[in-house]
Design a protein around this motif. Structure first.
Motif, PDB file in Angstrom:
ATOM      1  N   ARG A  82       0.830  -1.211   0.000  1.00 46.82           N
ATOM      2  CA  ARG A  82       0.000   0.000   0.000  1.00 46.82           C
ATOM      3  C   ARG A  82       0.864   1.260   0.000  1.00 46.82           C
ATOM      4  O   ARG A  82       0.550   2.245  -0.660  1.00 46.82           O
ATOM      5  CB  ARG A  82      -0.947  -0.032   1.199  1.00 46.82           C
ATOM      6  CG  ARG A  82      -2.090   0.932   1.103  1.00 46.82           C
ATOM      7  CD  ARG A  82      -3.119   0.775   2.208  1.00 46.82           C
ATOM      8  NE  ARG A  82      -2.521   0.392   3.476  1.00 46.82           N
ATOM      9  CZ  ARG A  82      -3.001  -0.545   4.277  1.00 46.82           C
ATOM     10  NH1 ARG A  82      -4.086  -1.196   3.967  1.00 46.82           N
ATOM     11  NH2 ARG A  82      -2.413  -0.827   5.414  1.00 46.82           N
ATOM     12  N   LYS A  83       1.990   1.237   0.710  1.00 47.58           N
ATOM     13  CA  LYS A  83       2.890   2.396   0.761  1.00 47.58           C
ATOM     14  C   LYS A  83       3.585   2.648  -0.576  1.00 47.58           C
ATOM     15  O   LYS A  83       4.100   3.735  -0.810  1.00 47.58           O
ATOM     16  CB  LYS A  83       3.937   2.207   1.850  1.00 47.58           C
ATOM     17  CG  LYS A  83       3.384   2.342   3.238  1.00 47.58           C
ATOM     18  CD  LYS A  83       4.475   2.156   4.273  1.00 47.58           C
ATOM     19  CE  LYS A  83       3.898   2.214   5.676  1.00 47.58           C
ATOM     20  NZ  LYS A  83       4.916   1.957   6.699  1.00 47.58           N
ATOM     21  N   LYS A  84       3.591   1.657  -1.439  1.00 50.52           N
ATOM     22  CA  LYS A  84       4.229   1.809  -2.745  1.00 50.52           C
ATOM     23  C   LYS A  84       3.332   2.520  -3.751  1.00 50.52           C
ATOM     24  O   LYS A  84       3.794   2.922  -4.814  1.00 50.52           O
ATOM     25  CB  LYS A  84       4.608   0.437  -3.308  1.00 50.52           C
ATOM     26  CG  LYS A  84       5.671  -0.272  -2.507  1.00 50.52           C
ATOM     27  CD  LYS A  84       5.967  -1.624  -3.118  1.00 50.52           C
ATOM     28  CE  LYS A  84       7.038  -2.352  -2.327  1.00 50.52           C
ATOM     29  NZ  LYS A  84       7.408  -3.622  -2.969  1.00 50.52           N
ATOM     30  N   ILE A  85       2.059   2.667  -3.441  1.00 51.47           N
ATOM     31  CA  ILE A  85       1.098   3.262  -4.369  1.00 51.47           C
ATOM     32  C   ILE A  85       0.947   4.742  -4.055  1.00 51.47           C
ATOM     33  O   ILE A  85       0.590   5.111  -2.938  1.00 51.47           O
ATOM     34  CB  ILE A  85      -0.251   2.526  -4.300  1.00 51.47           C
ATOM     35  CG1 ILE A  85      -0.043   1.058  -4.671  1.00 51.47           C
ATOM     36  CG2 ILE A  85      -1.276   3.193  -5.202  1.00 51.47           C
ATOM     37  CD1 ILE A  85      -1.235   0.179  -4.411  1.00 51.47           C
ATOM     38  N   VAL A  86       1.233   5.576  -5.057  1.00 55.09           N
ATOM     39  CA  VAL A  86       1.201   7.031  -4.883  1.00 55.09           C
ATOM     40  C   VAL A  86       0.226   7.615  -5.891  1.00 55.09           C
ATOM     41  O   VAL A  86       0.402   7.443  -7.107  1.00 55.09           O
ATOM     42  CB  VAL A  86       2.606   7.638  -5.101  1.00 55.09           C
ATOM     43  CG1 VAL A  86       2.566   9.147  -4.942  1.00 55.09           C
ATOM     44  CG2 VAL A  86       3.623   7.006  -4.167  1.00 55.09           C
ATOM     45  N   PHE A  87      -0.808   8.287  -5.402  1.00 50.70           N
ATOM     46  CA  PHE A  87      -1.755   8.958  -6.285  1.00 50.70           C
ATOM     47  C   PHE A  87      -1.233  10.348  -6.602  1.00 50.70           C
ATOM     48  O   PHE A  87      -0.876  11.109  -5.706  1.00 50.70           O
ATOM     49  CB  PHE A  87      -3.141   9.035  -5.639  1.00 50.70           C
ATOM     50  CG  PHE A  87      -3.840   7.707  -5.607  1.00 50.70           C
ATOM     51  CD1 PHE A  87      -4.593   7.278  -6.685  1.00 50.70           C
ATOM     52  CD2 PHE A  87      -3.712   6.866  -4.509  1.00 50.70           C
ATOM     53  CE1 PHE A  87      -5.216   6.039  -6.657  1.00 50.70           C
ATOM     54  CE2 PHE A  87      -4.336   5.634  -4.477  1.00 50.70           C
ATOM     55  CZ  PHE A  87      -5.094   5.218  -5.555  1.00 50.70           C
ATOM     56  N   VAL A  88      -1.167  10.662  -7.890  1.00 55.10           N
ATOM     57  CA  VAL A  88      -0.686  11.967  -8.357  1.00 55.10           C
ATOM     58  C   VAL A  88      -1.874  12.664  -9.000  1.00 55.10           C
ATOM     59  O   VAL A  88      -2.358  12.230 -10.046  1.00 55.10           O
ATOM     60  CB  VAL A  88       0.472  11.806  -9.369  1.00 55.10           C
ATOM     61  CG1 VAL A  88       0.998  13.165  -9.812  1.00 55.10           C
ATOM     62  CG2 VAL A  88       1.583  10.950  -8.780  1.00 55.10           C
ATOM     63  N   LYS A  89      -2.337  13.736  -8.359  1.00 55.36           N
ATOM     64  CA  LYS A  89      -3.526  14.423  -8.863  1.00 55.36           C
ATOM     65  C   LYS A  89      -3.488  15.874  -8.400  1.00 55.36           C
ATOM     66  O   LYS A  89      -2.632  16.279  -7.623  1.00 55.36           O
ATOM     67  CB  LYS A  89      -4.791  13.730  -8.368  1.00 55.36           C
ATOM     68  CG  LYS A  89      -4.894  13.646  -6.855  1.00 55.36           C
ATOM     69  CD  LYS A  89      -6.099  12.861  -6.409  1.00 55.36           C
ATOM     70  CE  LYS A  89      -6.107  12.810  -4.886  1.00 55.36           C
ATOM     71  NZ  LYS A  89      -7.271  12.198  -4.345  1.00 55.36           N
ATOM     72  N   GLY A  90      -4.434  16.645  -8.892  1.00 56.23           N
ATOM     73  CA  GLY A  90      -4.533  18.039  -8.486  1.00 56.23           C
ATOM     74  C   GLY A  90      -3.882  18.971  -9.487  1.00 56.23           C
ATOM     75  O   GLY A  90      -3.640  18.620 -10.640  1.00 56.23           O
TER      76      GLY A  90
END
Length: 141
Positions: A104-112
Protein backbone atom coordinates in the motif's frame (compact mmCIF):
# COMPACT_ATOMS: atom_id res chain seq x y z
CA UNK A 1 16.54 11.18 -8.59
CA UNK A 2 17.40 7.70 -7.49
CA UNK A 3 18.10 6.53 -11.06
CA UNK A 4 15.47 3.79 -11.16
CA UNK A 5 14.13 2.38 -14.39
CA UNK A 6 10.60 3.63 -14.98
CA UNK A 7 7.83 2.05 -17.01
CA UNK A 8 5.26 4.56 -18.26
CA UNK A 9 1.85 3.16 -19.13
CA UNK A 10 -0.56 5.49 -20.93
CA UNK A 11 -4.15 4.36 -21.15
CA UNK A 12 -5.08 6.66 -24.01
CA UNK A 13 -2.55 4.90 -26.25
CA UNK A 14 -4.12 1.50 -25.67
CA UNK A 15 -5.39 0.49 -29.07
CA UNK A 16 -6.57 -3.04 -28.53
CA UNK A 17 -8.83 -5.07 -26.28
CA UNK A 18 -6.75 -8.18 -26.96
CA UNK A 19 -6.37 -9.59 -23.45
CA UNK A 20 -3.47 -11.94 -24.21
CA UNK A 21 -1.66 -9.32 -26.28
CA UNK A 22 -1.94 -6.72 -23.51
CA UNK A 23 -0.60 -9.11 -20.88
CA UNK A 24 2.27 -10.18 -23.17
CA UNK A 25 3.11 -6.52 -23.79
CA UNK A 26 3.25 -5.93 -20.02
CA UNK A 27 5.59 -8.91 -19.57
CA UNK A 28 7.80 -7.56 -22.36
CA UNK A 29 7.99 -4.15 -20.63
CA UNK A 30 8.73 -5.75 -17.26
CA UNK A 31 11.53 -7.83 -18.75
CA UNK A 32 13.03 -4.70 -20.31
CA UNK A 33 12.90 -3.01 -16.90
CA UNK A 34 14.65 -6.02 -15.35
CA UNK A 35 17.43 -5.77 -17.94
CA UNK A 36 17.78 -2.01 -17.30
CA UNK A 37 18.30 -2.61 -13.57
CA UNK A 38 21.00 -4.16 -11.48
CA UNK A 39 20.28 -7.69 -10.28
CA UNK A 40 18.19 -6.73 -7.24
CA UNK A 41 17.15 -3.19 -8.16
CA UNK A 42 13.54 -2.10 -8.08
CA UNK A 43 11.73 0.00 -10.67
CA UNK A 44 8.90 2.52 -10.78
CA UNK A 45 5.72 2.47 -12.82
CA UNK A 46 3.91 5.63 -13.86
CA UNK A 47 0.35 4.90 -14.97
CA UNK A 48 -1.22 7.86 -16.79
CA UNK A 49 -4.99 7.56 -16.54
CA UNK A 50 -5.60 10.66 -18.66
CA UNK A 51 -7.86 9.35 -21.42
CA UNK A 52 -8.51 6.18 -19.39
CA UNK A 53 -9.97 3.44 -21.58
CA UNK A 54 -13.14 2.58 -19.68
CA UNK A 55 -13.51 -0.48 -21.84
CA UNK A 56 -10.39 -2.15 -20.46
CA UNK A 57 -11.65 -5.60 -19.50
CA UNK A 58 -11.61 -6.45 -15.79
CA UNK A 59 -10.03 -9.76 -16.77
CA UNK A 60 -7.01 -7.85 -18.15
CA UNK A 61 -6.70 -5.65 -15.07
CA UNK A 62 -6.72 -8.73 -12.83
CA UNK A 63 -4.14 -10.47 -15.03
CA UNK A 64 -1.86 -7.42 -14.85
CA UNK A 65 -1.99 -7.40 -11.05
CA UNK A 66 -1.51 -11.15 -10.88
CA UNK A 67 1.47 -11.05 -13.25
CA UNK A 68 3.16 -8.32 -11.25
CA UNK A 69 2.58 -10.06 -7.91
CA UNK A 70 3.36 -13.62 -9.01
CA UNK A 71 6.29 -13.10 -11.37
CA UNK A 72 7.89 -9.83 -10.26
CA UNK A 73 7.57 -9.84 -6.48
CA UNK A 74 9.44 -7.13 -4.62
CA UNK A 75 10.61 -5.48 -7.87
CA UNK A 76 8.22 -2.54 -7.60
CA UNK A 77 9.59 0.51 -5.84
CA UNK A 78 6.65 2.87 -6.43
CA UNK A 79 3.56 2.96 -8.60
CA UNK A 80 2.53 6.52 -9.48
CA UNK A 81 -1.12 6.68 -10.52
CA UNK A 82 -1.59 9.93 -12.42
CA UNK A 83 -5.14 11.31 -12.71
CA UNK A 84 -6.79 8.08 -11.62
CA UNK A 85 -10.57 8.28 -12.19
CA UNK A 86 -12.86 8.65 -9.18
CA UNK A 87 -14.19 5.12 -9.69
CA UNK A 88 -10.66 3.75 -9.37
CA UNK A 89 -10.02 5.87 -6.27
CA UNK A 90 -13.24 4.62 -4.68
CA UNK A 91 -12.44 1.00 -5.41
CA UNK A 92 -8.94 1.43 -4.00
CA UNK A 93 -10.33 2.88 -0.77
CA UNK A 94 -12.58 -0.15 -0.41
CA UNK A 95 -9.86 -2.74 -0.95
CA UNK A 96 -6.91 -0.92 0.63
CA UNK A 97 -7.51 -2.39 4.12
CA UNK A 98 -6.92 -5.82 2.56
CA UNK A 99 -3.68 -4.84 0.80
CA UNK A 100 -0.40 -5.56 2.56
CA UNK A 101 0.75 -2.31 4.26
CA UNK A 102 4.16 -2.51 2.54
CA UNK A 103 2.49 -2.73 -0.86
CA UNK A 104 0.00 0.00 0.00
CA UNK A 105 2.89 2.40 0.76
CA UNK A 106 4.23 1.81 -2.75
CA UNK A 107 1.10 3.26 -4.37
CA UNK A 108 1.20 7.03 -4.88
CA UNK A 109 -1.75 8.96 -6.29
CA UNK A 110 -0.69 11.97 -8.36
CA UNK A 111 -3.53 14.42 -8.86
CA UNK A 112 -4.53 18.04 -8.49
CA UNK A 113 -2.96 21.18 -9.88
CA UNK A 114 0.29 21.13 -11.80
CA UNK A 115 2.07 22.41 -8.69
CA UNK A 116 0.66 19.63 -6.48
CA UNK A 117 1.57 16.98 -9.03
CA UNK A 118 5.08 18.38 -9.39
CA UNK A 119 5.56 18.41 -5.62
CA UNK A 120 4.71 14.69 -5.38
CA UNK A 121 6.90 13.73 -8.33
CA UNK A 122 9.85 15.88 -7.22
CA UNK A 123 10.41 13.53 -4.31
CA UNK A 124 11.43 10.81 -6.79
CA UNK A 125 12.29 12.45 -10.13
CA UNK A 126 13.95 15.43 -11.70
CA UNK A 127 10.97 16.91 -13.53
CA UNK A 128 12.90 17.36 -16.77
CA UNK A 129 13.14 13.55 -16.88
CA UNK A 130 9.35 13.07 -17.05
CA UNK A 131 6.90 14.03 -19.75
CA UNK A 132 4.61 17.00 -19.18
CA UNK A 133 1.62 14.68 -19.68
CA UNK A 134 2.39 12.91 -16.39
CA UNK A 135 3.42 15.99 -14.43
CA UNK A 136 7.01 16.46 -15.53
CA UNK A 137 8.65 19.24 -17.50
CA UNK A 138 9.92 17.42 -20.62
CA UNK A 139 8.39 17.95 -24.05
CA UNK A 140 9.51 14.44 -24.99
CA UNK A 141 6.57 12.21 -25.80
Amino acid sequence: KDGRATIIMRSKHENTNDHDGNVLHLVYQMERAVKACDAEEKWNIVIDFNGYAKNTPLKTSKAVLSTMQDHYPERLNKAFLVDAPWLFLGAFKLISPFIDPVTRKKIVFVKGSAEKRAAVLLEHYELDQLEKAVGGASDYV
